[in-house]
Design an enzyme around this catalytic site. Sequence first.
Site, PDB file in Angstrom:
ATOM      1  N   SER A  15       0.831  -1.201   0.000  1.00 20.99           N
ATOM      2  CA  SER A  15       0.000   0.000   0.000  1.00 20.99           C
ATOM      3  C   SER A  15       0.863   1.247   0.000  1.00 20.99           C
ATOM      4  CB  SER A  15      -0.856  -0.008   1.270  1.00 20.99           C
ATOM      5  OG  SER A  15      -1.407   1.263   1.502  1.00 20.99           O
ATOM      6  N   TYR A  39      -2.654  -0.052   9.919  1.00 17.38           N
ATOM      7  CA  TYR A  39      -2.765  -0.753   8.634  1.00 17.38           C
ATOM      8  C   TYR A  39      -1.466  -0.585   7.834  1.00 17.38           C
ATOM      9  CZ  TYR A  39      -4.255  -1.633   3.827  1.00 17.38           C
ATOM     10  OH  TYR A  39      -4.333  -2.101   2.541  1.00 17.38           O
ATOM     11  N   LYS A  43       1.675  -3.337   6.489  1.00 19.66           N
ATOM     12  CA  LYS A  43       2.219  -3.434   5.125  1.00 19.66           C
ATOM     13  C   LYS A  43       3.734  -3.203   5.130  1.00 19.66           C
ATOM     14  CE  LYS A  43      -1.690  -4.123   2.939  1.00 19.66           C
ATOM     15  NZ  LYS A  43      -1.970  -5.448   2.353  1.00 19.66           N
ATOM     16  N   ASN A  89     -13.764   3.353   3.864  1.00 22.00           N
ATOM     17  CA  ASN A  89     -13.194   4.011   2.685  1.00 22.00           C
ATOM     18  C   ASN A  89     -14.218   4.913   2.019  1.00 22.00           C
ATOM     19  OD1 ASN A  89     -11.456   1.035   2.327  1.00 22.00           O
ATOM     20  ND2 ASN A  89     -10.414   2.978   2.552  1.00 22.00           N
ATOM     21  N   LEU A  90     -13.671   5.908   1.324  1.00 23.55           N
ATOM     22  CA  LEU A  90     -14.537   6.956   0.777  1.00 23.55           C
ATOM     23  C   LEU A  90     -15.563   6.435  -0.238  1.00 23.55           C
ATOM     24  CD1 LEU A  90     -15.229   9.962   0.579  1.00 23.55           C
ATOM     25  CD2 LEU A  90     -13.425  10.183  -1.146  1.00 23.55           C
ATOM     26  N   PHE A 108     -13.850  14.439   5.975  1.00 20.73           N
ATOM     27  CA  PHE A 108     -12.923  14.594   7.099  1.00 20.73           C
ATOM     28  C   PHE A 108     -11.946  15.746   6.863  1.00 20.73           C
ATOM     29  CE2 PHE A 108     -13.562   9.761   7.554  1.00 20.73           C
ATOM     30  CZ  PHE A 108     -14.628   9.930   8.427  1.00 20.73           C
ATOM     31  N   ARG A 121      -6.192  12.143  -2.981  1.00 20.31           N
ATOM     32  CA  ARG A 121      -5.672  10.782  -3.133  1.00 20.31           C
ATOM     33  C   ARG A 121      -5.640  10.430  -4.611  1.00 20.31           C
ATOM     34  NH1 ARG A 121      -5.057  11.915   1.276  1.00 20.31           N
ATOM     35  NH2 ARG A 121      -5.485  10.807   3.234  1.00 20.31           N
TER      36      ARG A 121
HETATM   37  N1  UDP Z   1     -12.717  10.366   3.634  1.00 22.52           N
HETATM   38  C1  UDP Z   1     -13.758  11.183   4.030  1.00 22.52           C
HETATM   39  N2  UDP Z   1     -14.874  10.603   4.553  1.00 22.52           N
HETATM   40  C2  UDP Z   1     -15.024   9.251   4.695  1.00 22.52           C
HETATM   41  C3  UDP Z   1     -13.955   8.421   4.263  1.00 22.52           C
HETATM   42  C4  UDP Z   1     -12.809   9.020   3.747  1.00 22.52           C
HETATM   43  O1  UDP Z   1     -13.672  12.406   3.930  1.00 22.52           O
HETATM   44  O2  UDP Z   1     -16.068   8.786   5.198  1.00 22.52           O
HETATM   45  C5  UDP Z   1     -11.499  10.973   3.038  1.00 22.52           C
HETATM   46  C6  UDP Z   1     -10.211  10.710   3.812  1.00 22.52           C
HETATM   47  O3  UDP Z   1     -10.006  11.711   4.788  1.00 22.52           O
HETATM   48  C7  UDP Z   1      -9.159  10.753   2.692  1.00 22.52           C
HETATM   49  C8  UDP Z   1      -9.911  10.206   1.476  1.00 22.52           C
HETATM   50  O4  UDP Z   1     -11.308  10.373   1.771  1.00 22.52           O
HETATM   51  O5  UDP Z   1      -8.780  12.095   2.408  1.00 22.52           O
HETATM   52  C9  UDP Z   1      -9.656   8.728   1.192  1.00 22.52           C
HETATM   53  O6  UDP Z   1      -9.867   7.982   2.381  1.00 22.52           O
HETATM   54  P1  UDP Z   1      -9.929   6.399   2.375  1.00 22.52           P
HETATM   55  O7  UDP Z   1     -10.237   5.942   3.782  1.00 22.52           O
HETATM   56  O8  UDP Z   1     -10.839   5.926   1.302  1.00 22.52           O
HETATM   57  O9  UDP Z   1      -8.459   5.956   1.953  1.00 22.52           O
HETATM   58  P2  UDP Z   1      -7.028   6.236   2.654  1.00 22.52           P
HETATM   59  O10 UDP Z   1      -6.315   7.169   1.722  1.00 22.52           O
HETATM   60  O11 UDP Z   1      -7.258   6.801   4.003  1.00 22.52           O
HETATM   61  O12 UDP Z   1      -6.396   4.895   2.683  1.00 22.52           O
END
Ligand code: UDP
Length: 221
Positions: A15, A39, A43, A89-90, A108, A121
């Site tokens: 990752s 997490y 990795k 995840n988003l 967030f 991202r």
């Molecule tokens: N995020 C968000 N709300 C959510 C889940 C994620 O705003 O309910 C944002 C998070 O802060 C990050 C992006 O979406 O900027 C991707 O988050 P995710 O958990 O999907 O992947 P990560 O990059 O953390 O592994």
Amino acid sequence: MCIKYGVGKFVFSSSATVYGDQPSLLKEDMELKKTTNPYGETKAMSERILTDAVHANSNFVVSLLRYFNPAGAHESGLIGEDPNGIPNNLMPYVTKVAKGILPKLSVFGNDYDTVDGTGIRDYIHVVDLAKGHVNAIEKIQQGINVYNLGTGRGTSVLELVHAFTRVNEVDVPYEIVARRQGDIATCFADSSKAEEELGWKTELTIDDMVRDAWKFEKNTK
Ligand code: UDP
């Protein structure tokens, strides 16, 4: 166990979180910084174990694939991700909100140093990611090799939500809340090594990801 049972080739799903919090365009030869969540630490540890195993056994070959943010589903809408409980995840969260299963998305933080303040991202379509594995297996080389699998393009949380709404013509209510602990502002891949050595690059876009994710969600009970 691989060495004991004569398994000589190993492709590991790693990752981008192994890079820790550091300048946003990530390359395989960068020094890894302290990981920002457990997490990522699992990795990073697994990468270290596999690297040591290769150094100790000249017949063992390993490719470490550093995934950026996998999203979307197969275009048939039949194969996708349906996480148990409330998604972390988003993209799966967005699809549950669009379907009305969850009331609204919590974004967030909107005070990061990014285009609109929300986290950036490198989202990669799962079909592109799957193809990356095929190339990694077919082109596996001696020793230990590390590849970023990403698009090289960053997308903010709000850009992804707006793409979802535009492409699928469905509302995604959201509110801005506090930052999530362990999140970094920006993270995207330099995937030129995978292109040069594996002959792989992504073909699908954010619009494909939001379309296919929604197609799968609509097919799921
Ligand atoms: N995020 C968000 N709300 C959510 C889940 C994620 O705003 O309910 C944002 C998070 O802060 C990050 C992006 O979406 O900027 C991707 O988050 P995710 O958990 O999907 O992947 P990560 O990059 O953390 O592994």
